[in-house]
Design a protein around this motif. Structure first.
Motif, PDB file in Angstrom:
ATOM      1  N   LEU A   1     -12.254  47.220  26.171  1.00  0.00           N
ATOM      2  CA  LEU A   1     -12.627  48.464  25.516  1.00  0.00           C
ATOM      3  C   LEU A   1     -14.140  48.524  25.368  1.00  0.00           C
ATOM      4  O   LEU A   1     -14.743  47.625  24.786  1.00  0.00           O
ATOM      5  CB  LEU A   1     -11.971  48.526  24.130  1.00  0.00           C
TER       6      LEU A   1
ATOM      7  N   GLU B   1      -7.970  51.575  19.742  1.00  0.00           N
ATOM      8  CA  GLU B   1      -6.810  50.848  20.245  1.00  0.00           C
ATOM      9  C   GLU B   1      -5.513  51.603  19.963  1.00  0.00           C
ATOM     10  O   GLU B   1      -4.572  51.554  20.768  1.00  0.00           O
ATOM     11  CB  GLU B   1      -6.784  49.448  19.647  1.00  0.00           C
TER      12      GLU B   1
ATOM     13  N   LEU C   1      -5.307  54.063  22.700  1.00  0.00           N
ATOM     14  CA  LEU C   1      -4.942  53.388  23.943  1.00  0.00           C
ATOM     15  C   LEU C   1      -3.460  53.029  23.965  1.00  0.00           C
ATOM     16  O   LEU C   1      -2.773  53.241  24.968  1.00  0.00           O
ATOM     17  CB  LEU C   1      -5.779  52.121  24.115  1.00  0.00           C
TER      18      LEU C   1
ATOM     19  N   PRO D   1      -7.656  54.885  29.776  1.00  0.00           N
ATOM     20  CA  PRO D   1      -8.552  54.002  29.017  1.00  0.00           C
ATOM     21  C   PRO D   1     -10.027  54.280  29.227  1.00  0.00           C
ATOM     22  O   PRO D   1     -10.830  54.130  28.293  1.00  0.00           O
ATOM     23  CB  PRO D   1      -8.171  52.602  29.520  1.00  0.00           C
TER      24      PRO D   1
END
Length: 226
Positions: A7, A70, A73, A80
């Motif tokens: 990330l 997150e 995601l 992403p």
């Protein structure tokens, strides 16, 4: 520190505001509000509602984690590469209002890497009723509150309630459970905001984010026609 190694995270070094000669940057809309008001859920719902018609991306802000990014995601609301995280390491106000360099870098990196984009949503870390975005970071700001704190919240005021471009009163389905009077909240919000719009939402309902998505579409039409 809770990090996803894949990330992208940003902590410094703002890039220039322009995306390049002759290229219009994306419309930037900031979403702020207290912890637990439903900001991330609103961002997720907006992504689902708009992703098939717009090219969009998201920047989230958390103090010490990338928890909100997150969540997006895990729920696959966008690919992403269209979700970026800022770890502020300080009061959320600072990264969206005072020293906006990390957020600007995140937005501009997204435009460079996956652009051209129509829309970037910038979600603030959870804060209180005084949170506002710098005009150098976003073009419009949405402030999300919810009914779980009771119907007194709109009349408490604060810049988020009184001056945001859109006030969202979220979790209306919980009003009977917490004894909140939605009519009182509507009255007090109108008294605080004048002609500025207020929307009541329940993301537990099918297409509950539709009024907010419609407001975003209107702002984007204005931006593209300017």
């Amino acid at each position: 520190m809770h990090l996803d190694p894949d990330l992208p995270t940003h902590t410094h070094h703002a890039a220039p505001r322009e995306t390049g000669a002759g290229v219009r940057r994306a419309l930037r809309i900031g979403l702020g509000g207290p912890v637990g008001s439903g900001k991330t859920a609103t961002v997720a719902a907006l992504c689902r509602a708009l992703r098939d018609e717009l090219s969009l991306a998201v920047v989230t802000n958390d103090i010490y984690t990338t928890e909100d990014a997150e969540f997006l995601l895990r729920n696959a609301v966008l690919p992403p590469e269209r979700i970026s995280a800022v770890e502020t390491g300080c009061c959320p106000h600072t990264a969206i209002r005072d020293d906006i360099s990390a957020n600007l870098e995140a937005v501009e990196d997204l435009e460079a890497e996956v652009g051209p984009l129509d829309l970037v949503l910038v979600e603030s870390g959870g804060d209180n009723l005084t949170a506002t975005f710098s005009q150098g970071l976003v073009d419009h700001q949405v402030f999300v509150i919810d009914v779980s704190g009771g119907d007194k919240i709109p009349r408490k005021g604060g810049p988020g309630v009184t001056s945001s471009d859109l006030l969202v009163v979220n979790k209306t389905d919980l009003a009977p459970l917490v004894g909140a009077d939605l009519g009182v909240m509507a009255r007090d919000a109108a008294a605080q905001r004048g002609a500025l719009p207020v929307l009541f939402t329940s993301l537990a309902e099918p297409d509950g984010v539709a009024p907010v998505a419609a407001w975003v579409r209107d702002r984007l039409r204005d931006w593209q026609s300017a």
